[in-house]
Design an enzyme around this catalytic site. Structure first.
Site, short mmCIF file in Angstrom:
data_model
loop_
_atom_site.label_atom_id
_atom_site.label_comp_id
_atom_site.label_asym_id
_atom_site.label_seq_id
_atom_site.Cartn_x
_atom_site.Cartn_y
_atom_site.Cartn_z
N SER A 1 -15.46 7.10 7.02
CA SER A 1 -14.89 5.78 6.75
C SER A 1 -15.51 5.14 5.50
O SER A 1 -15.28 5.61 4.39
CB SER A 1 -15.07 4.89 7.99
OG SER A 1 -14.29 3.74 7.91
N ASP B 1 -15.16 10.03 -8.08
CA ASP B 1 -14.05 9.86 -9.02
C ASP B 1 -14.54 9.32 -10.36
O ASP B 1 -14.05 9.73 -11.42
CB ASP B 1 -13.01 8.90 -8.44
CG ASP B 1 -12.16 9.56 -7.35
OD1 ASP B 1 -12.15 10.80 -7.28
OD2 ASP B 1 -11.53 8.83 -6.57
N LYS C 1 -12.01 10.28 8.01
CA LYS C 1 -11.33 9.13 8.61
C LYS C 1 -10.98 8.15 7.50
O LYS C 1 -11.83 7.42 7.00
CB LYS C 1 -12.20 8.43 9.66
CG LYS C 1 -11.46 7.27 10.32
CD LYS C 1 -12.28 6.57 11.37
CE LYS C 1 -11.47 5.47 12.04
NZ LYS C 1 -10.98 4.45 11.10
#
Length: 580
Positions: A466, A477, A491
């Protein structure tokens, strides 16, 4: 199919059936208000769930199959003739759902209940008789329901249960139980299970039947009856005064889904995620066998006052073998915030003859004291504020690089995941969130210059989930750090709890996407450098849950890659606590 039931679904499995000594008992009846409640739940699922379902014959067939599997996952109770009879609803449950008709759920459950109670009686009678188990006989039993067909006859079912009791006897004997003590333990187990089944009521059946439908939407969607709603925050309750563990149900076992960071179980260090609890004892009193118990009853045994001791007999989740068990004693306590908070240490290493000092920051959860924050308490506690202070201390210690340890971090506050990212990147988006109407929000952004721009490494594992995946995904990224470890949990969905006319409905309303456009759902974050994992990704993770939403992607949001810093710590600018 071996099903891992969503946290807090009732465990209704007990044992199977024998036709030798049938008993008559009053069937559980549906309640009048359940018709309107069922339609209310169906409407919420249709209008608010992220991934809608077509209410048609295909859903009806999956609904029926799921409900039967929830009731009888090991194929121990129903006969093939029962399954054939239940097939009358194969294409009708969708039409009945629109009308709020829950009758099939009660009819099927009552068949299970009467059959199970009869079998439990026969199990007890067999163990209390002078029947001698032949441990020299060359026999085998297949326990996995996925690998067996439904029993064709009552005689086949009776023989299966004889072998199953014999198997249980062997396992107890291998764990140094005396033969008579082993028999007594099994009699207690079956007696407790019989009592549990006899005490089922209309609320239990309705919850099970509705959750068979809810689980088709995704594994995090569930209905909680009024009684279960009291235990909805099970991990919070257990972490405040208990052992600090989140529990779930798998077949007949209570299983540890997650250890709450900073709780008594975490500090004691022996109980682990995936362990199966088979008995519970208070202080030095006798252990109570809890195989086949409903989850909230097991929780009641584990909960207790601060400073008292609970003993858990567990099967090691890593080996998944019931041949050996371990008894773990845990002193109940309240979670101490300083133990749950981010912590740091310095390790000295030598690389190519050069001495280096590395700061390691362990982040067990993304926490925030929302109440103190709303009251404008200048000293409110949060992950980002604690990490900021640790960065300042490590800067004073002149470390050459930082390691952020997110292993076993199950997530927490989305706001904190965003704010923590803001400490390590300059301004830019952190995560995208798409709702059920396909609208994408990009409001979660880093808004200030990075506090630390030196060398950074982030550690994750299969239990990083999460909010941990949001942070690790953004850092990856932006090419800000090297991500090492194993594939994270996967998740990438957001749940909301809404009140109903009776009980509550938890349903998935949104999905997380990285700035690159990739979802964190199902796939999680893949490390740049992979380490061996103690968790089998084919056993643990979102991808192993039934009806988990798939991985997908959306358009990337414009962002500027930073590149991994090869320099030492840059000067750290002070920010006032209010800015954190």
């Amino acid at each position: 199919m071996q099903r891992v039931i969503v946290t807090l679904l009732m465990c209704i499995i007990c044992t199977s059936v024998s036709a030798k000594t049938p008993i008559s008992l009053e069937p559980i009846e549906k309640e009048s208000q359940q018709t309107a409640l069922y339609r209310e739940i169906l409407d919420r699922l249709a209008t608010r769930h992220y991934h809608g379902q077509k209410i048609n014959d295909d859903l009806s067939g999956r609904y029926l199959t799921t409900y039967i599997e929830m009731l009888d996952p090991l194929k121990s109770y129903f006969l093939q003739a029962d399954i054939n009879e239940f097939s009358q609803w194969q294409t009708k449950l969708d039409d009945l759902a629109r009308r709020g008709d829950v009758s099939p759920g009660f009819i099927i459950f009552n068949r299970l209940r009467s059959t199970a109670i009869n079998q439990l009686k026969d199990n007890i009678a067999l163990l209390e008789s002078d029947y001698k188990f032949d441990f020299e006989a060359d026999e085998s039993i297949v326990l996995d329901g996925d690998k067996r067909d439904w029993h064709q006859t009552a005689e086949q079912r009776s023989d299966y249960w004889r072998k199953r009791i014999k198997d249980s006897m062997i396992r107890l004997l291998l764990n140094d139980k005396e033969p008579e003590k082993a028999r007594e333990l099994l009699v207690k187990r079956f007696t407790n299970q019989k009592k549990q089944m006899e005490q089922r009521d209309s609320q239990d059946v309705f919850q099970l039947y509705v959750n068979a439908l809810a689980s088709l939407y995704d594994p995090h969607t569930a209905y909680y009856s009024p009684r279960t709603t009291e235990n909805f925050q099970i991990n919070m309750s257990l972490s405040l005064e208990g052992i600090g563990a989140e529990l779930t149900v798998e077949d007949e076992y209570t299983k540890v889904a997650r250890i709450i960071p900073g709780g008594p179980a975490d500090l004691q260090g022996l109980l682990k995620a995936e362990d199966k609890i088979i008995s519970v004892g208070q202080d030095d009193k006798e252990l109570v066998d809890v195989i086949g118990w409903r989850l909230d009853d097991v929780v009641d045994l584990i909960r207790g006052p601060k400073d008292s001791t609970v003993r858990l007999e567990v099967i090691d989740g890593a080996s998944d073998s019931a041949d050996s068990t371990e008894v773990i004693a845990i002193v109940r306590d309240k979670v101490k915030l300083e133990e749950k908070s981010a912590q740091s240490k310095i390790i000295d290493i030598q690389q190519d003859g050069v001495d280096m000092r590395l700061g390691v920051i362990d982040i067990p959860a993304f926490y925030m004291d929302f109440e103190a924050y709303r009251k404008r308490d200048p000293d409110y506690k949060s992950t980002t504020r604690d990490v900021y202070k640790l960065l300042m201390e490590l800067r004073e210690d002149k470390v050459d690089g930082i390691i952020l340890d997110l292993r076993n971090n199950g997530g927490g506050s989305l706001h904190e995941a965003t704010m923590l990212t803001d400490l390590f990147i300059d301004t830019g988006p952190v995560v995208q969130i798409r709702n059920a109407y396909q609208q994408v929000s990009r409001d979660q952004r880093a808004t200030m210059r990075a506090v630390y721009n030196g060398p950074l490494l982030v550690m994750i594992n299969r239990l990083s989930a999460s909010a941990s995946e949001i942070f690790a995904g953004a850092i990856q990224d932006y090419d800000r750090a090297i991500i090492v470890g194993s594939q994270s949990f996967g998740k990438g969905t957001v749940q909301d709890v809404t009140g109903l006319s009776s009980g509550q409905l938890k349903l998935t309303i949104s999905k997380f996407y990285r700035v690159s456009g990739d979802s964190t759902q199902h796939r999680g974050v893949l490390p740049d450098i992979e380490f061996p994992s103690v968790y089998d990704k084919d056993e643990v993770g979102e991808s192993q849950k039934d009806n988990a939403l798939p991985w997908d992607n959306i358009h990337a949001v414009p962002f500027k890659r930073i590149g991994r810093c090869k320099t030492v710590c840059a000067p750290i600018k002070y920010r006032s606590p209010a800015a954190q």
